[in-house]
Design a protein around this motif. Structure first.
Motif, short mmCIF file in Angstrom:
data_model
loop_
_atom_site.label_atom_id
_atom_site.label_comp_id
_atom_site.label_asym_id
_atom_site.label_seq_id
_atom_site.Cartn_x
_atom_site.Cartn_y
_atom_site.Cartn_z
N ASP A 224 0.85 -1.20 0.00
CA ASP A 224 0.00 0.00 0.00
C ASP A 224 0.88 1.24 0.00
OD1 ASP A 224 -2.58 -1.37 0.31
OD2 ASP A 224 -1.78 -1.96 2.25
N ARG A 225 1.92 1.21 0.85
CA ARG A 225 2.87 2.32 0.93
C ARG A 225 4.29 1.79 0.83
NH1 ARG A 225 3.57 5.04 5.40
NH2 ARG A 225 2.65 3.44 6.74
N VAL A 226 5.21 2.66 0.42
CA VAL A 226 6.61 2.29 0.24
C VAL A 226 7.49 3.30 0.96
CG1 VAL A 226 8.46 1.86 -1.43
CG2 VAL A 226 6.10 1.30 -2.03
N ALA A 227 8.49 2.79 1.70
CA ALA A 227 9.53 3.63 2.29
C ALA A 227 10.86 3.20 1.67
CB ALA A 227 9.57 3.47 3.81
N VAL A 228 11.57 4.14 1.08
CA VAL A 228 12.85 3.85 0.42
C VAL A 228 13.98 4.22 1.39
CG1 VAL A 228 14.31 4.28 -1.58
CG2 VAL A 228 11.82 4.37 -1.82
N MET A 229 14.87 3.24 1.67
CA MET A 229 15.99 3.47 2.60
C MET A 229 17.31 3.54 1.85
SD MET A 229 15.45 1.40 6.19
CE MET A 229 16.68 2.43 7.04
N TYR A 230 18.17 4.42 2.36
CA TYR A 230 19.53 4.51 1.82
C TYR A 230 20.47 4.94 2.94
CZ TYR A 230 23.56 5.64 -1.03
OH TYR A 230 24.83 5.67 -1.56
N GLY A 238 5.81 7.13 0.40
CA GLY A 238 4.53 7.51 -0.20
C GLY A 238 3.73 6.28 -0.52
N THR A 239 2.55 6.47 -1.10
CA THR A 239 1.78 5.31 -1.55
C THR A 239 2.54 4.64 -2.68
OG1 THR A 239 0.54 6.51 -3.24
CG2 THR A 239 -0.37 6.54 -1.00
N VAL A 240 2.19 3.38 -2.96
CA VAL A 240 2.93 2.65 -3.99
C VAL A 240 2.80 3.35 -5.34
CG1 VAL A 240 1.04 1.05 -4.56
CG2 VAL A 240 3.41 0.34 -4.90
N ASP A 241 1.65 3.92 -5.65
CA ASP A 241 1.48 4.63 -6.92
C ASP A 241 2.31 5.91 -6.96
OD1 ASP A 241 -0.18 2.74 -7.99
OD2 ASP A 241 -2.04 3.80 -7.52
N GLU A 242 2.38 6.61 -5.82
CA GLU A 242 3.17 7.85 -5.78
C GLU A 242 4.64 7.57 -6.00
OE1 GLU A 242 0.55 10.74 -2.82
OE2 GLU A 242 1.84 9.20 -1.95
N VAL A 243 5.15 6.53 -5.36
CA VAL A 243 6.59 6.23 -5.48
C VAL A 243 6.92 5.68 -6.86
CG1 VAL A 243 8.45 4.78 -4.59
CG2 VAL A 243 6.91 5.93 -2.99
N GLN A 301 22.50 17.88 5.17
CA GLN A 301 21.53 16.80 5.00
C GLN A 301 20.18 17.41 4.63
OE1 GLN A 301 21.70 13.42 5.19
NE2 GLN A 301 19.52 13.35 4.75
N PRO A 302 19.58 17.00 3.51
CA PRO A 302 18.30 17.60 3.12
C PRO A 302 17.17 17.18 4.05
CG PRO A 302 18.87 15.81 1.63
CD PRO A 302 20.05 16.02 2.53
N PRO A 303 16.25 18.09 4.36
CA PRO A 303 15.05 17.72 5.13
C PRO A 303 14.04 17.07 4.19
CG PRO A 303 14.93 20.03 4.53
CD PRO A 303 16.24 19.52 4.00
N PHE A 304 12.94 16.58 4.74
CA PHE A 304 11.87 16.05 3.91
C PHE A 304 11.06 17.22 3.35
CE2 PHE A 304 12.54 11.95 5.99
CZ PHE A 304 12.37 11.08 4.91
N PHE A 305 10.78 17.15 2.05
CA PHE A 305 9.91 18.11 1.39
C PHE A 305 8.62 17.37 1.01
CE2 PHE A 305 14.15 19.81 0.69
CZ PHE A 305 13.98 21.18 0.92
N ASP A 306 7.48 17.94 1.36
CA ASP A 306 6.20 17.30 1.05
C ASP A 306 5.86 17.45 -0.42
OD1 ASP A 306 5.79 16.49 3.67
OD2 ASP A 306 4.68 18.30 4.22
N VAL A 307 5.51 16.33 -1.04
CA VAL A 307 5.03 16.33 -2.43
C VAL A 307 3.51 16.29 -2.43
CG1 VAL A 307 5.16 15.13 -4.65
CG2 VAL A 307 7.14 15.08 -3.10
N SER A 308 2.95 15.56 -1.47
CA SER A 308 1.50 15.48 -1.25
C SER A 308 1.31 15.17 0.24
CB SER A 308 0.88 14.38 -2.12
OG SER A 308 1.11 13.11 -1.54
N PRO A 309 0.09 15.12 0.74
CA PRO A 309 -0.10 14.79 2.15
C PRO A 309 0.44 13.42 2.54
CG PRO A 309 -2.09 15.79 1.26
CD PRO A 309 -1.18 15.56 0.11
N THR A 310 0.62 12.53 1.56
CA THR A 310 1.11 11.18 1.86
C THR A 310 2.48 10.88 1.25
OG1 THR A 310 -0.13 10.36 -0.07
CG2 THR A 310 -1.21 10.19 2.10
N HIS A 311 3.06 11.85 0.57
CA HIS A 311 4.30 11.60 -0.18
C HIS A 311 5.33 12.68 0.15
CE1 HIS A 311 6.25 11.05 -4.46
NE2 HIS A 311 7.01 10.56 -3.49
N ALA A 312 6.56 12.24 0.53
CA ALA A 312 7.63 13.18 0.82
C ALA A 312 8.97 12.57 0.44
CB ALA A 312 7.62 13.57 2.31
#
Length: 355
Positions: A224-230, A238-243, A301-312
């Motif tokens: 449903d949602r994806v978190a990308v780690m590095y 974000g949601t799977v479609d957003e990512v 280090q960059p902060p999180f920038f919001d792309v949508s309410p569920t995607h950053a």
């Protein structure tokens, strides 16, 4: 509003080594809602498995949690004693490990192995536990379950063993299931069957899943949602479609671009290697491998920038003053092809199951 059953806030974990402290997990935060599947993706060594092992209280002896909290229904698991965690592991939070052969006891019949969590956590009598174990063995698709119930692990194929491991993990109907690369050791056909099985079982027992993988393609029809780690951090979520359809971090672009498709003429690999976490970079950890890196990437280090309410995403490219950069067109083309292949594979498996 969907209830969050798990919240990880500002988690930091170091590994003490002879060479110094490896800063394996660096300020990681995420949440898991009831009934959802969260995929955590990234290259090997990005911190995926360490993060989930901390949820289970299964960190190595040289690991130390330096900060943060892991809230399960509002209670911090990091403050639980080992005895308290033993009551949670397998009952409320269970894990499917990567290699089914090393997860099973070769000297014990599989029926007994499936029944053990019920006897330990739910205090079932042996006869009742064995009866329920047989039912879950049927549920995960082992044919002729009554006869195979008394077989040993070596008498099963790799795909069957993974189904047995899933049965052990689910027999107590845990609220959270952690699947740590559960299909890596399996061939592509069996992999698709196991993923479809997990989705089917999730709907039946209403469990939440944290799915760990290095392959973004595997989660296309799973999460449903994806978190990308590095490099020990979450850098996009974000949601799977957003990512998939609107990725924002150059590292996510690289992962998507490295997904093989049937018409791939060559395999793409992200150039370079992850940074040494004995001495993490001052700025963006991906800067040295990023074709779009700016001067600020090496400094802050960059902060999180919001792309949508569920995607950053944590990338300076999303800063209002940054130059406009779009992901390569190849990524979108690859995803479209891969999605079509996944749908075809799922339909084929459904037809096989019905026929």
């Amino acid at each position: 509003m969907t209830e969050n059953i798990l919240e990880v806030n500002h988690l930091e974990i170091n590994f003490h080594t002879y060479a110094g402290d490896v800063k394996a997990i660096r300020d990681v935060s995420f949440h898991l809602a009831k009934g959802e599947t969260l995929a955590i993706v990234g290259e090997s060594g990005s911190g995926k498995s360490v993060t989930t092992k901390s949820l289970m209280g299964l960190l190595a002896n040289n690991a130390e949690v330096m900060g943060g909290e892991i809230l399960y229904h509002g209670e911090d698991l990091l403050k639980k004693s080992e005895k308290q965690m033993e009551g949670i592991r397998g009952k409320d939070i269970a894990t499917i490990f990567q290699d089914p052969m090393t997860s099973l006891d070769p000297t014990m019949r599989i029926g007994r192995q499936i029944a053990e969590p019920l006897m330990k956590h739910k205090h079932f009598k042996k006869e009742k536990a064995m009866a329920q174990a047989l039912e879950i063995l049927k549920l995960v698709g082992i044919t002729d379950a009554e006869r195979r119930f008394k077989d040993y692990p070596h008498q099963f194929s790799g795909g069957q063993r993974q189904r047995i491991v899933i049965a052990i993990s689910l027999v107590c109907y845990p609220e959270i299931l952690i699947a740590d690369e559960p299909t890596t050791a399996l061939d592509v056909t069996i992999q698709a069957q196991i993923l479809e099985l997990m989705k089917e079982l999730q709907s039946k027992i209403e469990t939440s899943i944290i799915f760990i993988t290095h392959d973004l393609g595997v989660v296309a029809g799973m999460a449903d949602r994806v978190a990308v780690m590095y490099a020990g951090r979450i850098i996009e979520y974000g949601t799977v479609d957003e990512v998939f359809y609107n990725p924002q971090h150059p590292y996510t672009w690289g992962l998507l671009n490295s997904m093989p498709t049937l018409d791939s003429e060559h395999l793409y690999a992200i150039p370079g290697t992850p940074p040494d976490l004995l001495d993490p970079p001052k700025g963006d950890a991906f800067a040295a491998r990023n074709d779009y890196a700016m001067k600020i990437d090496t400094e802050q280090q960059p902060p999180f920038f919001d792309v949508s309410p569920t995607h950053a995403a944590a990338t300076w490219l999303l800063h209002p003053d940054a130059p406009k950069v779009t992901p390569p067109v190849e990524i979108q083309r690859r995803y479209k092809i891969f999605s079509e292949q996944q749908e075809t594979k799922i339909k084929a498996n459904q037809n096989l199951a019905e026929g």
